[in-house]
Design a protein around this motif. Structure first.
Motif, PDB file in Angstrom:
ATOM      1  N   ILE A 128       0.854  -1.184   0.000  1.00  0.00           N
ATOM      2  CA  ILE A 128       0.000   0.000   0.000  1.00  0.00           C
ATOM      3  C   ILE A 128       0.891   1.236   0.000  1.00  0.00           C
ATOM      4  CG2 ILE A 128      -1.620   1.343   1.374  1.00  0.00           C
ATOM      5  CD1 ILE A 128      -2.981  -1.141   2.227  1.00  0.00           C
ATOM      6  N   LEU A 129       0.576   2.196  -0.855  1.00  0.00           N
ATOM      7  CA  LEU A 129       1.320   3.450  -0.915  1.00  0.00           C
ATOM      8  C   LEU A 129       0.729   4.490   0.024  1.00  0.00           C
ATOM      9  CD1 LEU A 129       1.813   3.772  -4.790  1.00  0.00           C
ATOM     10  CD2 LEU A 129       3.268   2.602  -3.112  1.00  0.00           C
ATOM     11  N   GLY A 130      -0.570   4.399   0.266  1.00  0.00           N
ATOM     12  CA  GLY A 130      -1.216   5.347   1.164  1.00  0.00           C
ATOM     13  C   GLY A 130      -2.700   5.060   1.254  1.00  0.00           C
ATOM     14  N   ARG A 131      -3.298   5.546   2.318  1.00  0.00           N
ATOM     15  CA  ARG A 131      -4.740   5.419   2.494  1.00  0.00           C
ATOM     16  C   ARG A 131      -5.368   6.801   2.382  1.00  0.00           C
ATOM     17  NH1 ARG A 131      -7.012   0.712   4.563  1.00  0.00           N
ATOM     18  NH2 ARG A 131      -5.567  -0.845   5.387  1.00  0.00           N
ATOM     19  N   GLN A 132      -6.417   6.889   1.569  1.00  0.00           N
ATOM     20  CA  GLN A 132      -7.098   8.156   1.371  1.00  0.00           C
ATOM     21  C   GLN A 132      -8.422   8.156   2.138  1.00  0.00           C
ATOM     22  OE1 GLN A 132      -6.045   6.282  -1.300  1.00  0.00           O
ATOM     23  NE2 GLN A 132      -4.231   7.452  -1.811  1.00  0.00           N
ATOM     24  N   PRO A 133      -8.570   9.037   3.116  1.00  0.00           N
ATOM     25  CA  PRO A 133      -9.855   9.141   3.785  1.00  0.00           C
ATOM     26  C   PRO A 133     -10.908   9.633   2.797  1.00  0.00           C
ATOM     27  CG  PRO A 133      -8.132  10.289   5.012  1.00  0.00           C
ATOM     28  CD  PRO A 133      -7.578   9.965   3.673  1.00  0.00           C
ATOM     29  N   ASN A 134     -12.107   9.127   2.933  1.00  0.00           N
ATOM     30  CA  ASN A 134     -13.222   9.680   2.180  1.00  0.00           C
ATOM     31  C   ASN A 134     -13.905  10.717   3.052  1.00  0.00           C
ATOM     32  OD1 ASN A 134     -13.111   8.021  -0.258  1.00  0.00           O
ATOM     33  ND2 ASN A 134     -13.606   6.331   1.109  1.00  0.00           N
ATOM     34  N   VAL A 135     -14.532  11.693   2.428  1.00  0.00           N
ATOM     35  CA  VAL A 135     -15.175  12.756   3.191  1.00  0.00           C
ATOM     36  C   VAL A 135     -16.562  13.032   2.619  1.00  0.00           C
ATOM     37  CG1 VAL A 135     -14.069  14.546   1.759  1.00  0.00           C
ATOM     38  CG2 VAL A 135     -14.930  15.131   4.043  1.00  0.00           C
ATOM     39  N   LEU A 136     -17.531  13.170   3.507  1.00  0.00           N
ATOM     40  CA  LEU A 136     -18.889  13.554   3.114  1.00  0.00           C
ATOM     41  C   LEU A 136     -18.949  15.066   3.109  1.00  0.00           C
ATOM     42  CD1 LEU A 136     -21.903  12.821   2.557  1.00  0.00           C
ATOM     43  CD2 LEU A 136     -22.241  12.953   5.034  1.00  0.00           C
ATOM     44  N   VAL A 137     -19.184  15.641   1.932  1.00  0.00           N
ATOM     45  CA  VAL A 137     -19.271  17.099   1.819  1.00  0.00           C
ATOM     46  C   VAL A 137     -20.598  17.493   1.190  1.00  0.00           C
ATOM     47  CG1 VAL A 137     -16.764  17.395   1.605  1.00  0.00           C
ATOM     48  CG2 VAL A 137     -18.158  17.197  -0.454  1.00  0.00           C
ATOM     49  N   VAL A 138     -21.114  18.662   1.598  1.00  0.00           N
ATOM     50  CA  VAL A 138     -22.307  19.248   1.000  1.00  0.00           C
ATOM     51  C   VAL A 138     -21.951  20.636   0.496  1.00  0.00           C
ATOM     52  CG1 VAL A 138     -23.918  17.964   2.456  1.00  0.00           C
ATOM     53  CG2 VAL A 138     -23.084  20.207   3.211  1.00  0.00           C
ATOM     54  N   HIS A 139     -22.730  21.108  -0.450  1.00  0.00           N
ATOM     55  CA  HIS A 139     -22.508  22.467  -0.939  1.00  0.00           C
ATOM     56  C   HIS A 139     -22.776  23.458   0.192  1.00  0.00           C
ATOM     57  CE1 HIS A 139     -23.067  26.144  -3.374  1.00  0.00           C
ATOM     58  NE2 HIS A 139     -22.197  25.538  -4.175  1.00  0.00           N
ATOM     59  N   SER A 140     -21.951  24.482   0.253  1.00  0.00           N
ATOM     60  CA  SER A 140     -22.014  25.416   1.383  1.00  0.00           C
ATOM     61  C   SER A 140     -23.323  26.195   1.456  1.00  0.00           C
ATOM     62  CB  SER A 140     -20.843  26.404   1.309  1.00  0.00           C
ATOM     63  OG  SER A 140     -20.863  27.115   0.077  1.00  0.00           O
ATOM     64  N   SER A 141     -24.105  26.219   0.363  1.00  0.00           N
ATOM     65  CA  SER A 141     -25.365  26.966   0.374  1.00  0.00           C
ATOM     66  C   SER A 141     -26.477  26.218   1.108  1.00  0.00           C
ATOM     67  CB  SER A 141     -25.820  27.255  -1.065  1.00  0.00           C
ATOM     68  OG  SER A 141     -26.134  26.041  -1.740  1.00  0.00           O
ATOM     69  N   LEU A 142     -26.292  24.942   1.357  1.00  0.00           N
ATOM     70  CA  LEU A 142     -27.321  24.150   2.025  1.00  0.00           C
ATOM     71  C   LEU A 142     -27.354  24.453   3.522  1.00  0.00           C
ATOM     72  CD1 LEU A 142     -26.819  20.672   0.324  1.00  0.00           C
ATOM     73  CD2 LEU A 142     -28.693  22.253  -0.053  1.00  0.00           C
ATOM     74  N   PRO A 143     -28.556  24.418   4.123  1.00  0.00           N
ATOM     75  CA  PRO A 143     -28.683  24.679   5.564  1.00  0.00           C
ATOM     76  C   PRO A 143     -28.328  23.442   6.395  1.00  0.00           C
ATOM     77  CG  PRO A 143     -30.837  24.223   4.647  1.00  0.00           C
ATOM     78  CD  PRO A 143     -29.872  24.201   3.482  1.00  0.00           C
ATOM     79  N   ILE A 144     -27.165  22.891   6.120  1.00  0.00           N
ATOM     80  CA  ILE A 144     -26.728  21.650   6.760  1.00  0.00           C
ATOM     81  C   ILE A 144     -25.308  21.845   7.275  1.00  0.00           C
ATOM     82  CG2 ILE A 144     -26.215  19.210   6.397  1.00  0.00           C
ATOM     83  CD1 ILE A 144     -28.226  19.231   4.086  1.00  0.00           C
ATOM     84  N   LYS A 145     -25.142  21.691   8.594  1.00  0.00           N
ATOM     85  CA  LYS A 145     -23.822  21.902   9.178  1.00  0.00           C
ATOM     86  C   LYS A 145     -23.283  20.693   9.927  1.00  0.00           C
ATOM     87  CE  LYS A 145     -24.270  26.916   9.545  1.00  0.00           C
ATOM     88  NZ  LYS A 145     -24.187  28.101  10.434  1.00  0.00           N
ATOM     89  N   THR A 146     -24.130  19.698  10.154  1.00  0.00           N
ATOM     90  CA  THR A 146     -23.684  18.492  10.850  1.00  0.00           C
ATOM     91  C   THR A 146     -24.211  17.255  10.136  1.00  0.00           C
ATOM     92  OG1 THR A 146     -25.615  18.321  12.308  1.00  0.00           O
ATOM     93  CG2 THR A 146     -23.783  19.725  13.052  1.00  0.00           C
ATOM     94  N   PHE A 147     -23.660  16.106  10.474  1.00  0.00           N
ATOM     95  CA  PHE A 147     -24.121  14.854   9.884  1.00  0.00           C
ATOM     96  C   PHE A 147     -25.578  14.586  10.251  1.00  0.00           C
ATOM     97  CE2 PHE A 147     -24.631  10.215   9.768  1.00  0.00           C
ATOM     98  CZ  PHE A 147     -24.174   9.938   8.495  1.00  0.00           C
ATOM     99  N   LYS A 148     -25.953  14.883  11.494  1.00  0.00           N
ATOM    100  CA  LYS A 148     -27.337  14.691  11.922  1.00  0.00           C
ATOM    101  C   LYS A 148     -28.280  15.569  11.114  1.00  0.00           C
ATOM    102  CE  LYS A 148     -30.406  14.716  15.937  1.00  0.00           C
ATOM    103  NZ  LYS A 148     -31.472  15.459  15.235  1.00  0.00           N
TER     104      LYS A 148
END
Length: 332
Positions: A128-148
């Motif tokens: 293995i050369l490296g592990r890449q974390p995956n990230v859950l992202v939303v567009h900043s215009s959405l009224p969403i700031k947490t996973f919940k």
């Protein structure tokens, strides 16, 4: 030097070259002849993507350790299958290697009916050369700031959120389908032809979220164009210390990092595989490489023998195979 390889001056400017002097050629090799000529790293994707970046990060220091030039060759096509199939059928002499990934060596064999290779049987998976974390992202215009808040919004607005991926059958799609199965949310998949069009779509709010590679999304998180809600990593990342892991928000089964590796054609001798494995580990544990990987948001690879690497691959193939079957995913 191959015209597409980064120069030593470029490596020094980006920090990777700091400490290359500490890398010394291997004194114990597979035999008196290997390696005695240039080695080719075949990258199954276009230049600029995360797999290509990893290949170029390693090529220069590995060249110093092995004592021969390493040429990086991009051969894109069929989501990584064209190059992977080519290397699987190449001469097993250690001079043609593929820079593997979960896309080419997991998603494709699970979703493409005529992929033309088995990621375990047709390769000697070296390291293995490296592990890449995956990230859950939303567009900043959405009224969403947490996973919940993301889950609440998705449940109250079924079908309103579209997610993007780098294509039908890509790891980005498999990641979200696993998320959907775990949380029960309904979202619509919009596939794009590769990572670059996907990023463009996310930034333009054509799709509202994605769960994909941190390496390509990190700059846009840092500028505030997208908002990170959770990361798939064993622990919080220093670049995103305020962003919880998926285990922290209650979904440890989604806490799977992606990986980039190095593989040789099946039948390559164990002596050659061990020589390459030793060289990769020497480079991967060097201060310069550790710093470079950290800057890019990549988790340094842990010590893992070729046998352990293949065991991990087999476990992932079984896990994501269930996702593919239940979601009825078939690549184009």
């Amino acid at each position: 030097m191959h015209p597409t390889q980064p120069t030593r001056r470029h490596l020094l400017n980006t920090g990777l070259g700091l400490g290359l002097a500490g890398l010394v050629p291997l004194t114990a090799r597979a035999d008196d002849k290997y390696p005695s000529r240039p080695i080719t790293f075949v990258v199954p994707f276009p230049p600029g993507g995360s797999v290509d970046i990893m290949a170029r990060q390693y090529s220069e220091p590995l060249s110093r350790v092995l004592g021969v030039p390493i040429v990086v060759e991009n051969r894109a096509g069929a989501g990584g299958s064209v190059a992977s199939q080519m290397v699987a059928r190449a001469k097993s002499d250690g001079y043609t290697l593929v820079v593997s990934s979960q896309s080419s060596h997991l998603a494709n064999p699970l979703t493409q009916s005529k992929v033309g290779y088995d990621p375990i049987k047709d390769f000697e998976n070296i390291a293995i050369l490296g592990r890449q974390p995956n990230v859950l992202v939303v567009h900043s215009s959405l009224p969403i700031k947490t996973f919940k808040e993301f889950l609440d919004y998705a449940r109250k607005n079924p079908g309103k959120l579209n997610y993007g991926s780098g294509g039908v059958g890509s790891m980005g799609q498999l990641n979200v389908e696993m998320l959907k199965a775990a949380t029960g949310v309904f979202t619509t998949h919009i596939p794009y032809r590769g990572g670059t069009p996907l990023i463009t779509a996310v930034l333009a709010n054509e799709v509202q979220f994605t769960l994909d590679n941190l390496v390509t999304m990190l700059p846009h998180i840092q500028t505030g164009k997208v908002r990170a809600l959770a990361v798939a990593a064993d622990q919080r990342l220093p670049q995103l210390s305020d962003v919880p892991t998926l285990a922290e928000v209650g979904y440890p089964q989604l806490n799977l990092t992606s990986w980039t590796g190095l593989a040789a054609p099946g039948g390559t001798s164990d002596a050659i595989v061990q020589t390459l494995h030793k060289a990769v580990r020497q480079v991967a544990t060097s201060p310069a490489m550790l710093a470079s990987l950290k800057d890019r948001g990549v988790i340094a690879p842990e010590e893992m023998t070729p046998a352990a690497f293949e065991k991990m691959m087999s476990e992932r193939l079984a896990k994501f195979g269930d996702v593919v079957r239940k979601a009825g995913i078939t690549a184009e």
